[in-house]
Design an enzyme around this catalytic site. Structure first.
Site, PDB file in Angstrom:
ATOM      1  N   ASP A 149      -2.245  11.772   7.462  1.00 55.80           N
ATOM      2  CA  ASP A 149      -2.303  11.199   6.128  1.00 55.80           C
ATOM      3  C   ASP A 149      -2.605   9.708   6.203  1.00 55.80           C
ATOM      4  OD1 ASP A 149      -1.535  13.686   5.153  1.00 55.80           O
ATOM      5  OD2 ASP A 149       0.591  13.163   5.122  1.00 55.80           O
ATOM      6  N   LYS A 150      -3.123   9.171   5.114  1.00 57.47           N
ATOM      7  CA  LYS A 150      -3.499   7.753   5.069  1.00 57.47           C
ATOM      8  C   LYS A 150      -2.364   6.847   5.541  1.00 57.47           C
ATOM      9  CE  LYS A 150      -4.765   4.084   1.798  1.00 57.47           C
ATOM     10  NZ  LYS A 150      -5.070   3.751   0.394  1.00 57.47           N
TER      11      LYS A 150
END
Length: 345
Positions: A149-150
Protein backbone atom coordinates in the site's frame (compact mmCIF):
# COMPACT_ATOMS: atom_id res chain seq x y z
CA UNK A 1 -10.57 -1.30 -27.67
CA UNK A 2 -10.40 -0.97 -23.86
CA UNK A 3 -8.58 -3.18 -21.39
CA UNK A 4 -10.69 -4.92 -18.76
CA UNK A 5 -10.71 -7.70 -16.21
CA UNK A 6 -13.50 -10.20 -16.08
CA UNK A 7 -14.25 -13.25 -13.98
CA UNK A 8 -15.74 -16.54 -15.10
CA UNK A 9 -17.47 -18.72 -12.51
CA UNK A 10 -18.21 -22.35 -13.31
CA UNK A 11 -20.17 -24.84 -11.22
CA UNK A 12 -19.05 -28.29 -12.33
CA UNK A 13 -21.76 -30.79 -13.12
CA UNK A 14 -22.20 -33.81 -10.84
CA UNK A 15 -21.56 -36.10 -13.83
CA UNK A 16 -18.30 -34.44 -14.91
CA UNK A 17 -15.42 -36.84 -15.54
CA UNK A 18 -12.05 -36.03 -13.98
CA UNK A 19 -9.95 -33.99 -16.41
CA UNK A 20 -6.98 -31.62 -16.13
CA UNK A 21 -8.15 -28.10 -15.48
CA UNK A 22 -6.21 -26.56 -18.38
CA UNK A 23 -7.83 -28.95 -20.82
CA UNK A 24 -11.27 -28.36 -19.31
CA UNK A 25 -10.97 -24.57 -19.45
CA UNK A 26 -9.54 -24.66 -22.98
CA UNK A 27 -12.75 -26.37 -24.09
CA UNK A 28 -14.94 -24.10 -21.97
CA UNK A 29 -13.49 -20.66 -22.81
CA UNK A 30 -13.12 -19.30 -26.32
CA UNK A 31 -9.88 -17.78 -27.62
CA UNK A 32 -7.63 -18.93 -24.80
CA UNK A 33 -4.63 -21.24 -25.00
CA UNK A 34 -3.55 -23.92 -22.52
CA UNK A 35 -0.34 -21.95 -22.00
CA UNK A 36 -2.36 -18.88 -21.00
CA UNK A 37 -4.44 -20.98 -18.61
CA UNK A 38 -1.32 -22.44 -17.02
CA UNK A 39 0.17 -18.96 -16.56
CA UNK A 40 -3.06 -17.77 -14.96
CA UNK A 41 -3.03 -20.81 -12.67
CA UNK A 42 0.59 -20.19 -11.62
CA UNK A 43 -0.20 -16.54 -10.83
CA UNK A 44 -3.16 -17.52 -8.64
CA UNK A 45 -5.90 -16.35 -11.01
CA UNK A 46 -7.59 -19.77 -11.15
CA UNK A 47 -9.34 -20.95 -8.00
CA UNK A 48 -11.18 -24.19 -7.28
CA UNK A 49 -13.48 -24.19 -4.27
CA UNK A 50 -11.91 -20.86 -3.25
CA UNK A 51 -8.40 -22.37 -3.16
CA UNK A 52 -5.34 -21.76 -5.33
CA UNK A 53 -4.47 -24.92 -7.24
CA UNK A 54 -1.59 -26.50 -9.11
CA UNK A 55 -1.60 -26.44 -12.89
CA UNK A 56 -2.06 -30.24 -13.07
CA UNK A 57 -5.19 -30.19 -10.89
CA UNK A 58 -7.99 -32.43 -12.16
CA UNK A 59 -11.56 -31.15 -12.17
CA UNK A 60 -13.99 -33.22 -10.06
CA UNK A 61 -17.78 -33.36 -9.93
CA UNK A 62 -19.40 -30.40 -8.10
CA UNK A 63 -16.18 -28.34 -8.06
CA UNK A 64 -16.60 -24.56 -8.10
CA UNK A 65 -14.12 -22.89 -10.49
CA UNK A 66 -13.26 -19.19 -10.77
CA UNK A 67 -10.89 -17.73 -13.34
CA UNK A 68 -9.90 -14.07 -13.56
CA UNK A 69 -8.78 -12.92 -17.01
CA UNK A 70 -7.24 -9.59 -17.88
CA UNK A 71 -7.54 -8.41 -21.46
CA UNK A 72 -5.07 -5.62 -22.27
CA UNK A 73 -5.71 -3.33 -25.18
CA UNK A 74 -3.05 -2.10 -27.56
CA UNK A 75 -3.47 1.37 -26.01
CA UNK A 76 -2.98 -0.05 -22.52
CA UNK A 77 0.22 -1.81 -23.62
CA UNK A 78 1.56 1.38 -25.21
CA UNK A 79 0.78 3.38 -22.07
CA UNK A 80 2.94 1.00 -20.06
CA UNK A 81 5.67 1.02 -22.65
CA UNK A 82 5.57 4.80 -22.86
CA UNK A 83 5.79 5.49 -19.13
CA UNK A 84 8.20 8.38 -18.80
CA UNK A 85 11.13 7.42 -16.64
CA UNK A 86 11.69 9.64 -13.61
CA UNK A 87 14.80 10.14 -11.54
CA UNK A 88 13.65 9.05 -8.10
CA UNK A 89 15.91 8.14 -5.23
CA UNK A 90 15.36 4.42 -4.68
CA UNK A 91 16.69 2.42 -1.76
CA UNK A 92 17.77 -0.70 -3.67
CA UNK A 93 18.70 -3.41 -1.19
CA UNK A 94 19.82 -5.93 -3.82
CA UNK A 95 20.02 -6.18 -7.60
CA UNK A 96 21.25 -8.79 -10.05
CA UNK A 97 20.33 -9.79 -13.60
CA UNK A 98 17.09 -11.44 -12.45
CA UNK A 99 15.59 -9.51 -9.53
CA UNK A 100 15.57 -6.16 -7.75
CA UNK A 101 14.73 -5.86 -4.04
CA UNK A 102 13.65 -2.34 -3.05
CA UNK A 103 12.92 -0.74 0.31
CA UNK A 104 9.84 1.34 -0.55
CA UNK A 105 9.26 4.42 1.60
CA UNK A 106 5.86 5.29 3.01
CA UNK A 107 4.00 7.73 0.76
CA UNK A 108 5.21 6.22 -2.52
CA UNK A 109 2.67 4.57 -4.80
CA UNK A 110 3.96 1.36 -6.38
CA UNK A 111 2.21 1.50 -9.72
CA UNK A 112 0.80 4.35 -11.87
CA UNK A 113 -2.95 4.72 -11.90
CA UNK A 114 -5.76 7.24 -11.69
CA UNK A 115 -4.57 10.14 -9.54
CA UNK A 116 -1.02 8.75 -9.45
CA UNK A 117 0.20 9.23 -13.01
CA UNK A 118 3.74 10.22 -11.98
CA UNK A 119 6.21 9.70 -9.17
CA UNK A 120 5.53 6.00 -8.64
CA UNK A 121 8.02 3.24 -7.91
CA UNK A 122 7.65 1.93 -11.48
CA UNK A 123 8.60 5.36 -12.90
CA UNK A 124 11.75 5.29 -10.77
CA UNK A 125 12.53 1.67 -11.63
CA UNK A 126 12.30 2.43 -15.35
CA UNK A 127 14.77 5.32 -14.97
CA UNK A 128 17.10 3.11 -12.95
CA UNK A 129 17.01 0.29 -15.50
CA UNK A 130 17.60 2.55 -18.47
CA UNK A 131 20.57 4.16 -16.78
CA UNK A 132 21.92 0.80 -15.64
CA UNK A 133 21.88 -0.74 -19.12
CA UNK A 134 18.93 -2.93 -18.15
CA UNK A 135 16.47 -1.31 -20.51
CA UNK A 136 14.87 -4.42 -21.97
CA UNK A 137 12.41 -4.94 -19.11
CA UNK A 138 8.84 -5.08 -20.39
CA UNK A 139 7.03 -3.26 -17.59
CA UNK A 140 3.69 -4.66 -18.57
CA UNK A 141 4.56 -8.35 -18.65
CA UNK A 142 7.31 -8.44 -16.05
CA UNK A 143 8.33 -6.51 -12.99
CA UNK A 144 5.79 -6.49 -10.20
CA UNK A 145 4.83 -9.77 -8.56
CA UNK A 146 3.39 -8.22 -5.39
CA UNK A 147 2.66 -4.75 -4.02
CA UNK A 148 2.57 -2.64 -0.88
CA UNK A 149 0.00 0.00 0.00
CA UNK A 150 1.03 3.61 -0.54
CA UNK A 151 1.60 4.31 3.16
CA UNK A 152 3.13 0.94 4.02
CA UNK A 153 6.92 0.94 3.95
CA UNK A 154 9.33 -1.91 3.35
CA UNK A 155 10.57 -4.61 1.01
CA UNK A 156 9.35 -5.39 -2.49
CA UNK A 157 10.87 -7.79 -5.00
CA UNK A 158 10.58 -7.11 -8.75
CA UNK A 159 11.36 -9.54 -11.56
CA UNK A 160 13.63 -8.32 -14.36
CA UNK A 161 12.68 -10.95 -16.92
CA UNK A 162 9.86 -13.32 -17.73
CA UNK A 163 11.67 -16.37 -16.33
CA UNK A 164 12.13 -14.67 -12.94
CA UNK A 165 8.54 -13.49 -12.93
CA UNK A 166 7.19 -17.00 -13.42
CA UNK A 167 9.60 -18.36 -10.82
CA UNK A 168 8.46 -15.81 -8.22
CA UNK A 169 4.77 -16.12 -9.12
CA UNK A 170 5.06 -19.86 -8.51
CA UNK A 171 6.41 -19.20 -5.01
CA UNK A 172 3.65 -16.72 -4.21
CA UNK A 173 1.09 -19.20 -5.44
CA UNK A 174 2.54 -22.06 -3.37
CA UNK A 175 2.96 -19.68 -0.38
CA UNK A 176 6.66 -20.41 0.08
CA UNK A 177 7.74 -16.77 -0.01
CA UNK A 178 8.07 -15.52 3.57
CA UNK A 179 7.12 -11.91 4.21
CA UNK A 180 7.48 -10.51 7.69
CA UNK A 181 5.83 -7.28 8.79
CA UNK A 182 5.90 -5.26 11.98
CA UNK A 183 2.90 -3.26 13.11
CA UNK A 184 1.77 -1.10 16.00
CA UNK A 185 -1.88 -1.66 16.84
CA UNK A 186 -4.36 -0.07 19.19
CA UNK A 187 -5.36 -1.91 22.35
CA UNK A 188 -4.00 -4.85 24.27
CA UNK A 189 -4.15 -8.20 22.43
CA UNK A 190 -5.27 -11.03 24.67
CA UNK A 191 -3.04 -13.73 23.19
CA UNK A 192 0.75 -13.65 22.88
CA UNK A 193 0.46 -15.14 19.40
CA UNK A 194 -2.30 -16.24 17.10
CA UNK A 195 -3.71 -16.61 13.62
CA UNK A 196 -6.34 -14.45 11.96
CA UNK A 197 -8.34 -15.99 9.14
CA UNK A 198 -11.36 -14.97 7.12
CA UNK A 199 -12.81 -14.30 3.71
CA UNK A 200 -11.69 -10.82 2.72
CA UNK A 201 -13.31 -8.65 0.07
CA UNK A 202 -14.39 -5.10 -0.75
CA UNK A 203 -16.66 -3.46 1.80
CA UNK A 204 -19.92 -2.81 -0.11
CA UNK A 205 -20.43 0.38 1.92
CA UNK A 206 -16.95 1.78 1.24
CA UNK A 207 -15.00 0.62 -1.81
CA UNK A 208 -11.74 1.95 -0.33
CA UNK A 209 -11.96 -0.55 2.53
CA UNK A 210 -11.71 -4.31 2.76
CA UNK A 211 -13.93 -6.36 5.04
CA UNK A 212 -13.91 -9.84 6.58
CA UNK A 213 -17.07 -11.72 5.59
CA UNK A 214 -18.82 -14.64 7.17
CA UNK A 215 -18.08 -18.07 5.73
CA UNK A 216 -21.53 -18.43 4.21
CA UNK A 217 -20.83 -15.33 2.10
CA UNK A 218 -17.51 -16.64 0.73
CA UNK A 219 -18.65 -17.56 -2.80
CA UNK A 220 -19.81 -14.08 -3.67
CA UNK A 221 -17.84 -11.81 -1.40
CA UNK A 222 -14.39 -12.82 -0.21
CA UNK A 223 -11.12 -14.63 -0.72
CA UNK A 224 -9.67 -16.71 2.09
CA UNK A 225 -6.82 -15.00 3.95
CA UNK A 226 -4.39 -15.99 6.71
CA UNK A 227 -2.23 -13.82 8.98
CA UNK A 228 -0.03 -15.18 11.79
CA UNK A 229 0.99 -12.71 14.48
CA UNK A 230 3.18 -12.56 17.61
CA UNK A 231 3.30 -9.91 20.32
CA UNK A 232 6.71 -8.26 20.58
CA UNK A 233 5.98 -5.58 23.19
CA UNK A 234 3.02 -4.29 25.14
CA UNK A 235 2.48 -0.61 25.92
CA UNK A 236 -0.42 1.13 27.56
CA UNK A 237 -3.18 1.20 24.92
CA UNK A 238 -0.82 -0.07 22.18
CA UNK A 239 0.68 -3.43 21.15
CA UNK A 240 3.75 -3.95 18.97
CA UNK A 241 3.46 -7.12 16.84
CA UNK A 242 5.18 -9.04 14.06
CA UNK A 243 3.13 -10.67 11.31
CA UNK A 244 3.64 -13.38 8.71
CA UNK A 245 1.10 -13.45 5.92
CA UNK A 246 0.32 -16.76 4.24
CA UNK A 247 -1.87 -14.97 1.68
CA UNK A 248 -1.36 -11.54 0.17
CA UNK A 249 -4.76 -9.91 -0.17
CA UNK A 250 -5.36 -6.16 -0.45
CA UNK A 251 -5.13 -4.47 2.99
CA UNK A 252 -4.94 -7.92 4.58
CA UNK A 253 -3.10 -7.07 7.81
CA UNK A 254 -4.99 -3.80 8.19
CA UNK A 255 -8.40 -5.42 7.69
CA UNK A 256 -7.55 -8.43 9.88
CA UNK A 257 -6.60 -6.37 12.93
CA UNK A 258 -9.59 -4.07 12.40
CA UNK A 259 -11.72 -7.24 12.42
CA UNK A 260 -10.19 -8.18 15.80
CA UNK A 261 -11.08 -4.74 17.12
CA UNK A 262 -7.45 -3.57 17.12
CA UNK A 263 -6.90 -1.23 14.13
CA UNK A 264 -3.37 -0.25 13.15
CA UNK A 265 -2.02 2.91 14.72
CA UNK A 266 -2.87 5.93 12.53
CA UNK A 267 -4.63 3.86 9.87
CA UNK A 268 -7.08 6.50 8.64
CA UNK A 269 -9.13 4.10 6.50
CA UNK A 270 -9.76 1.61 9.32
CA UNK A 271 -10.23 4.05 12.20
CA UNK A 272 -6.72 3.94 13.61
CA UNK A 273 -6.22 7.70 13.33
CA UNK A 274 -8.40 8.25 16.43
CA UNK A 275 -7.26 7.59 19.98
CA UNK A 276 -8.43 4.12 20.99
CA UNK A 277 -10.68 3.89 24.10
CA UNK A 278 -10.20 7.59 24.73
CA UNK A 279 -12.55 7.58 27.75
CA UNK A 280 -10.17 5.23 29.58
CA UNK A 281 -7.10 7.38 28.87
CA UNK A 282 -5.75 9.98 31.25
CA UNK A 283 -5.17 13.50 29.94
CA UNK A 284 -1.44 12.76 30.01
CA UNK A 285 -1.93 9.61 27.91
CA UNK A 286 -4.09 11.50 25.43
CA UNK A 287 -1.44 14.18 24.95
CA UNK A 288 1.23 11.52 24.50
CA UNK A 289 -0.84 9.69 21.88
CA UNK A 290 -1.59 12.92 20.02
CA UNK A 291 2.11 13.63 19.82
CA UNK A 292 2.80 10.11 18.47
CA UNK A 293 0.09 10.56 15.83
CA UNK A 294 1.84 13.74 14.69
CA UNK A 295 5.17 11.89 14.40
CA UNK A 296 3.86 8.82 12.53
CA UNK A 297 1.39 10.24 10.04
CA UNK A 298 0.43 6.98 8.31
CA UNK A 299 -0.44 3.42 9.28
CA UNK A 300 2.21 1.78 11.46
CA UNK A 301 3.03 -1.08 9.11
CA UNK A 302 6.46 -2.00 7.72
CA UNK A 303 7.53 -4.98 5.58
CA UNK A 304 10.75 -5.67 7.47
CA UNK A 305 12.04 -8.87 5.85
CA UNK A 306 11.60 -11.03 2.77
CA UNK A 307 12.77 -14.54 2.02
CA UNK A 308 12.39 -16.46 -1.26
CA UNK A 309 14.13 -18.87 -3.61
CA UNK A 310 16.15 -16.89 -6.12
CA UNK A 311 15.59 -18.05 -9.74
CA UNK A 312 19.27 -19.02 -9.99
CA UNK A 313 21.00 -18.59 -6.62
CA UNK A 314 18.79 -20.53 -4.22
CA UNK A 315 17.32 -19.33 -0.94
CA UNK A 316 17.95 -15.71 -0.06
CA UNK A 317 16.94 -13.39 2.79
CA UNK A 318 16.65 -9.59 2.89
CA UNK A 319 16.06 -7.19 5.77
CA UNK A 320 15.51 -3.45 5.94
CA UNK A 321 15.59 -1.24 9.04
CA UNK A 322 12.54 0.29 10.69
CA UNK A 323 11.83 3.78 9.26
CA UNK A 324 12.66 6.75 11.48
CA UNK A 325 9.05 7.85 12.08
CA UNK A 326 8.04 4.35 13.20
CA UNK A 327 11.23 3.90 15.25
CA UNK A 328 10.74 7.25 17.01
CA UNK A 329 7.22 6.34 18.12
CA UNK A 330 8.39 2.94 19.38
CA UNK A 331 11.22 4.51 21.36
CA UNK A 332 8.87 7.15 22.77
CA UNK A 333 6.49 4.39 23.89
CA UNK A 334 9.33 2.51 25.56
CA UNK A 335 10.49 5.60 27.42
CA UNK A 336 7.00 6.72 28.36
CA UNK A 337 5.72 3.36 29.56
CA UNK A 338 9.05 2.07 30.94
CA UNK A 339 8.36 -1.48 29.77
CA UNK A 340 10.56 -4.56 30.01
CA UNK A 341 13.25 -5.03 27.29
CA UNK A 342 11.79 -5.82 23.88
CA UNK A 343 11.83 -9.24 22.30
CA UNK A 344 13.98 -9.88 19.29
CA UNK A 345 12.28 -9.66 15.91
Amino acid sequence: MNSYTYKIKIFIDKNQKEIRIDKFLKNYIQNISRNQIQNLTISGKVLVNRNIIKKNYKIKPLDFVEIEIYKPSVIDYLEYKNITEEKINLDIIHEDEDVIVVNKPAGMVVHPGFGNETGTLIHGIKYHLINSNFNELNLYRCGLVHRLDKDTSGLLVLAKNEYSQKHLFQQFYSRTIQRKYIALIWGNLIEEKGTITGFIGRDPRNRKKMKIFKQNQEINRGKFSITHYKVLERFKHLTYVSCYIKTGKTHQIRAHFKHLGHPLFHDSIYGGNRIFMKKKCSNQNIEFMKNCLKILQRQALHAISLSFIHPKNGKCYFYCPIPEDFKTVLNNCRSYHNKVPRKRI
